[in-house]
Motif scaffolding. Structure first.
Motif, PDB file in Angstrom:
ATOM      1  N   VAL A  80       0.863  -1.192   0.000  1.00  0.00           N
ATOM      2  CA  VAL A  80       0.000   0.000   0.000  1.00  0.00           C
ATOM      3  C   VAL A  80       0.898   1.240   0.000  1.00  0.00           C
ATOM      4  CG1 VAL A  80      -1.794   1.282   1.239  1.00  0.00           C
ATOM      5  CG2 VAL A  80      -1.767  -1.228   1.319  1.00  0.00           C
ATOM      6  N   ASP A  81       1.870   1.231   0.916  1.00  0.00           N
ATOM      7  CA  ASP A  81       2.751   2.402   1.090  1.00  0.00           C
ATOM      8  C   ASP A  81       3.476   2.770  -0.215  1.00  0.00           C
ATOM      9  OD1 ASP A  81       1.972   2.244   3.725  1.00  0.00           O
ATOM     10  OD2 ASP A  81       3.783   1.209   4.401  1.00  0.00           O
ATOM     11  N   ILE A  82       3.820   1.765  -1.005  1.00  0.00           N
ATOM     12  CA  ILE A  82       4.567   2.034  -2.243  1.00  0.00           C
ATOM     13  C   ILE A  82       3.742   2.917  -3.187  1.00  0.00           C
ATOM     14  CG2 ILE A  82       3.850  -0.096  -3.449  1.00  0.00           C
ATOM     15  CD1 ILE A  82       6.708  -0.318  -4.559  1.00  0.00           C
ATOM     16  N   TYR A  83       2.418   2.704  -3.223  1.00  0.00           N
ATOM     17  CA  TYR A  83       1.568   3.541  -4.088  1.00  0.00           C
ATOM     18  C   TYR A  83       1.490   4.972  -3.562  1.00  0.00           C
ATOM     19  CZ  TYR A  83      -0.112  -0.552  -6.645  1.00  0.00           C
ATOM     20  OH  TYR A  83      -0.187  -1.665  -7.436  1.00  0.00           O
ATOM     21  N   TYR A  84       1.424   5.122  -2.221  1.00  0.00           N
ATOM     22  CA  TYR A  84       1.376   6.470  -1.640  1.00  0.00           C
ATOM     23  C   TYR A  84       2.652   7.238  -2.004  1.00  0.00           C
ATOM     24  CZ  TYR A  84      -2.942   6.049   1.074  1.00  0.00           C
ATOM     25  OH  TYR A  84      -4.265   5.952   1.447  1.00  0.00           O
ATOM     26  N   SER A  85       3.821   6.557  -1.893  1.00  0.00           N
ATOM     27  CA  SER A  85       5.080   7.231  -2.247  1.00  0.00           C
ATOM     28  C   SER A  85       5.073   7.633  -3.716  1.00  0.00           C
ATOM     29  CB  SER A  85       6.279   6.312  -1.984  1.00  0.00           C
ATOM     30  OG  SER A  85       6.393   6.053  -0.622  1.00  0.00           O
ATOM     31  N   GLU A 145     -11.555  -9.856  -9.742  1.00  0.00           N
ATOM     32  CA  GLU A 145     -11.707  -9.031 -10.955  1.00  0.00           C
ATOM     33  C   GLU A 145     -10.435  -8.255 -11.294  1.00  0.00           C
ATOM     34  OE1 GLU A 145     -15.253  -6.698 -10.269  1.00  0.00           O
ATOM     35  OE2 GLU A 145     -16.532  -8.444 -10.630  1.00  0.00           O
ATOM     36  N   TYR A 146      -9.629  -7.959 -10.297  1.00  0.00           N
ATOM     37  CA  TYR A 146      -8.440  -7.124 -10.535  1.00  0.00           C
ATOM     38  C   TYR A 146      -7.174  -7.957 -10.595  1.00  0.00           C
ATOM     39  CZ  TYR A 146     -11.113  -2.879  -9.661  1.00  0.00           C
ATOM     40  OH  TYR A 146     -12.028  -1.852  -9.743  1.00  0.00           O
ATOM     41  N   ASP A 147      -6.243  -7.542 -11.493  1.00  0.00           N
ATOM     42  CA  ASP A 147      -4.884  -8.071 -11.453  1.00  0.00           C
ATOM     43  C   ASP A 147      -3.954  -6.908 -11.105  1.00  0.00           C
ATOM     44  OD1 ASP A 147      -4.615  -6.576 -13.745  1.00  0.00           O
ATOM     45  OD2 ASP A 147      -4.568  -8.286 -15.111  1.00  0.00           O
ATOM     46  N   LEU A 148      -2.651  -7.165 -11.084  1.00  0.00           N
ATOM     47  CA  LEU A 148      -1.714  -6.119 -10.636  1.00  0.00           C
ATOM     48  C   LEU A 148      -1.839  -4.857 -11.489  1.00  0.00           C
ATOM     49  CD1 LEU A 148       0.644  -5.031  -8.971  1.00  0.00           C
ATOM     50  CD2 LEU A 148       2.217  -6.314 -10.434  1.00  0.00           C
ATOM     51  N   ASP A 149      -1.920  -5.020 -12.795  1.00  0.00           N
ATOM     52  CA  ASP A 149      -1.925  -3.843 -13.663  1.00  0.00           C
ATOM     53  C   ASP A 149      -3.208  -3.013 -13.522  1.00  0.00           C
ATOM     54  OD1 ASP A 149      -0.233  -2.471 -15.557  1.00  0.00           O
ATOM     55  OD2 ASP A 149      -1.877  -2.828 -16.982  1.00  0.00           O
ATOM     56  N   THR A 150      -4.361  -3.679 -13.474  1.00  0.00           N
ATOM     57  CA  THR A 150      -5.608  -2.900 -13.337  1.00  0.00           C
ATOM     58  C   THR A 150      -5.668  -2.245 -11.957  1.00  0.00           C
ATOM     59  OG1 THR A 150      -6.770  -4.967 -12.822  1.00  0.00           O
ATOM     60  CG2 THR A 150      -7.016  -4.124 -15.051  1.00  0.00           C
ATOM     61  N   MET A 151      -5.118  -2.923 -10.945  1.00  0.00           N
ATOM     62  CA  MET A 151      -5.081  -2.320  -9.613  1.00  0.00           C
ATOM     63  C   MET A 151      -4.157  -1.094  -9.605  1.00  0.00           C
ATOM     64  SD  MET A 151      -3.943  -3.987  -5.979  1.00  0.00           S
ATOM     65  CE  MET A 151      -2.197  -4.200  -6.336  1.00  0.00           C
ATOM     66  N   THR A 152      -2.984  -1.220 -10.209  1.00  0.00           N
ATOM     67  CA  THR A 152      -2.021  -0.109 -10.209  1.00  0.00           C
ATOM     68  C   THR A 152      -2.627   1.121 -10.869  1.00  0.00           C
ATOM     69  OG1 THR A 152      -0.103  -1.554 -10.188  1.00  0.00           O
ATOM     70  CG2 THR A 152       0.251   0.628 -11.107  1.00  0.00           C
ATOM     71  N   LYS A 153      -3.273   0.932 -12.022  1.00  0.00           N
ATOM     72  CA  LYS A 153      -3.871   2.083 -12.727  1.00  0.00           C
ATOM     73  C   LYS A 153      -4.890   2.762 -11.828  1.00  0.00           C
ATOM     74  CE  LYS A 153      -3.763   0.105 -17.233  1.00  0.00           C
ATOM     75  NZ  LYS A 153      -4.571  -0.591 -18.140  1.00  0.00           N
ATOM     76  N   ASP A 154      -5.758   1.971 -11.181  1.00  0.00           N
ATOM     77  CA  ASP A 154      -6.807   2.544 -10.341  1.00  0.00           C
ATOM     78  C   ASP A 154      -6.218   3.223  -9.099  1.00  0.00           C
ATOM     79  OD1 ASP A 154      -9.688   2.816 -10.380  1.00  0.00           O
ATOM     80  OD2 ASP A 154      -9.670   1.726  -8.491  1.00  0.00           O
ATOM     81  N   LEU A 194      -5.268   7.906  -5.937  1.00  0.00           N
ATOM     82  CA  LEU A 194      -4.365   8.628  -5.032  1.00  0.00           C
ATOM     83  C   LEU A 194      -3.949   9.968  -5.637  1.00  0.00           C
ATOM     84  CD1 LEU A 194      -2.119   5.751  -3.634  1.00  0.00           C
ATOM     85  CD2 LEU A 194      -3.867   7.046  -2.403  1.00  0.00           C
ATOM     86  N   GLY A 195      -3.821  10.001  -6.970  1.00  0.00           N
ATOM     87  CA  GLY A 195      -3.522  11.269  -7.663  1.00  0.00           C
ATOM     88  C   GLY A 195      -4.619  12.285  -7.353  1.00  0.00           C
ATOM     89  N   GLU A 196      -5.894  11.842  -7.420  1.00  0.00           N
ATOM     90  CA  GLU A 196      -7.018  12.746  -7.115  1.00  0.00           C
ATOM     91  C   GLU A 196      -6.949  13.181  -5.653  1.00  0.00           C
ATOM     92  OE1 GLU A 196     -10.431  10.381  -8.147  1.00  0.00           O
ATOM     93  OE2 GLU A 196      -9.866  10.348 -10.271  1.00  0.00           O
ATOM     94  N   LYS A 197      -6.622  12.220  -4.772  1.00  0.00           N
ATOM     95  CA  LYS A 197      -6.553  12.517  -3.331  1.00  0.00           C
ATOM     96  C   LYS A 197      -5.481  13.578  -3.033  1.00  0.00           C
ATOM     97  CE  LYS A 197      -6.531   9.559   0.804  1.00  0.00           C
ATOM     98  NZ  LYS A 197      -6.844   8.199   1.216  1.00  0.00           N
ATOM     99  N   PHE A 198      -4.332  13.453  -3.690  1.00  0.00           N
ATOM    100  CA  PHE A 198      -3.228  14.383  -3.403  1.00  0.00           C
ATOM    101  C   PHE A 198      -3.201  15.549  -4.388  1.00  0.00           C
ATOM    102  CE2 PHE A 198      -1.418  10.279  -1.736  1.00  0.00           C
ATOM    103  CZ  PHE A 198      -1.695  10.578  -0.418  1.00  0.00           C
ATOM    104  N   GLY A 199      -4.254  15.665  -5.211  1.00  0.00           N
ATOM    105  CA  GLY A 199      -4.358  16.797  -6.146  1.00  0.00           C
ATOM    106  C   GLY A 199      -3.248  16.845  -7.156  1.00  0.00           C
ATOM    107  N   LYS A 200      -2.773  15.661  -7.646  1.00  0.00           N
ATOM    108  CA  LYS A 200      -1.682  15.643  -8.629  1.00  0.00           C
ATOM    109  C   LYS A 200      -2.226  15.418 -10.043  1.00  0.00           C
ATOM    110  CE  LYS A 200       1.979  15.316  -5.622  1.00  0.00           C
ATOM    111  NZ  LYS A 200       3.363  15.481  -5.540  1.00  0.00           N
TER     112      LYS A 200
END
Ligand code: AKB
Length: 318
Positions: A189-194, A298-307, A312-318
């Motif tokens: 989880v933390d890796i996506y936040y970074s 329903e999700y694999d690594l790639d579809t999860m990463t995109k989502d 998180l981009g929306e959350k951090f306004g990026k």
């Protein structure tokens, strides 16, 4: 119509599961149980009733069940693996003492019970790859000990008293909503936040350490679908292996780098988490869950990463 009590409604799973269940069964039918210091806020508070329910207090559970005519309890209270190693007595008190309280109330008041189990039930002697449903469960962590004992106790209450207990073994859960606290799989989880914040990620798990992981929408569906399933097809109950993806830090890092090319990662391995991770399977075989109640991710690594990166981009306004 079900009347559901969620114990631990403000935690990593509870905060999302409560909202999902309210969207299905109606806000008034899903009670958000909380402990002092972890009160529901915002949408969680406003969308339905909440009640003070400390899992270590059987009377409080019984009062909420009686007041809201509860027929189904989601028991989500637990300390995750790394923090349970630091506080083993408290982990037992919540994990086992709490479960015993829930099962006693369920026996006396006729409730069905969902209690999540974990890949943490497995240990160093368990087959590592495509770990079977029925195999050696000899964990050496307090988290694993409480989860195995919880599986056995839940089966006992079904066999001995007819309490409708059901469970899945969750892998590491990944979400952009409520961060986990004190788990071994939290790095995923933390890796996506970074990545979403444009920061370098310091990875506490060594390269080459594979663990099963799952995106939260699939995990929520599993928790709901197993409680809705026709139990006449069940051969197992407590608890089903479920799986959707398995990776090590290098694989998730390179997957994120596809979308964030500048992303950097460095290893600083945490010996406690690493030892726990090494004792867990690389991947689970979830054939029984697929056959006995139709589980399918329903999700694999790639579809999860995109989502994850988008949310998180929306959350951090990026
Ligand atoms: C943890 O890492 O402790 C949990 C789990 C796999 O049960 N996420």
């Amino acid at each position: 119509m079900k009347n559901i009590l969620i114990i631990g409604s403000t935690g990593q799973i509870g905060s999302e599961l409560t909202m999902k269940l309210r969207s299905i069964y109606g806000g008034d039918h899903v009670v958000a149980g909380y402990i002092p210091g972890a009160e529901p806020k915002g949408e969680l508070l406003e969308s339905g009733p909440s009640a003070l329910v400390d899992i270590t207090n059987e009377q409080q559970i019984a009062e909420a069940v009686s007041r809201y005519k509860i027929d189904t309890i989601y028991n989500l209270a637990a300390l995750l693996s790394a923090v349970a190693e630091k506080k083993p007595q408290l982990a037992w008190k919540i994990g086992m003492g709490g479960l015993f309280n829930v099962l006693e109330v369920a026996r006396e008041m006729g409730c069905a019970v969902f209690t999540p189990s974990s890949i943490g039930v497995f240990g160093n002697n368990t087959p590592k790859d495509k770990t079977p449903q029925d195999t050696i469960r000899n964990p050496r962590t307090m988290y694993g000990v409480t989860k195995v004992s919880g599986e056995l106790l839940s089966d006992y209450y079904f066999i001995r008293f007819g309490v409708d207990t059901r469970s899945v073994r969750f892998p590491g859960l990944i979400s952009y909503v409520t961060p986990p606290g004190g788990g071994t799989t939290d790095y995923a989880v933390d890796i996506y936040y970074s990545a979403a914040k444009g920061e370098k990620f310091i990875c506490p798990i060594a390269s080459g350490t594979f663990m099963d992981m799952m995106y939260m929408p699939d995990a929520l569906r599993a928790a709901i679908e197993i409680m809705e399933a026709d139990s006449s097809k069940f051969i197992h109950r407590n608890s089903f292996n479920i799986a959707s993806m398995s990776f090590d830090p290098e694989i998730i890092y390179h997957n994120i780098k596809k979308y964030v090319p500048d992303f950097q990662m460095e290893y600083q391995v945490d010996p406690l988490r690493q030892a726990i991770a090494e004792s867990w399977p690389n991947s689970l075989d979830d054939t029984c869950a697929r056959e006995e109640w139709g589980w399918k991710p329903e999700y694999d690594l790639d579809t999860m990463t995109k989502d994850m990166l988008q949310k998180l981009g929306e959350k951090f306004g990026k």
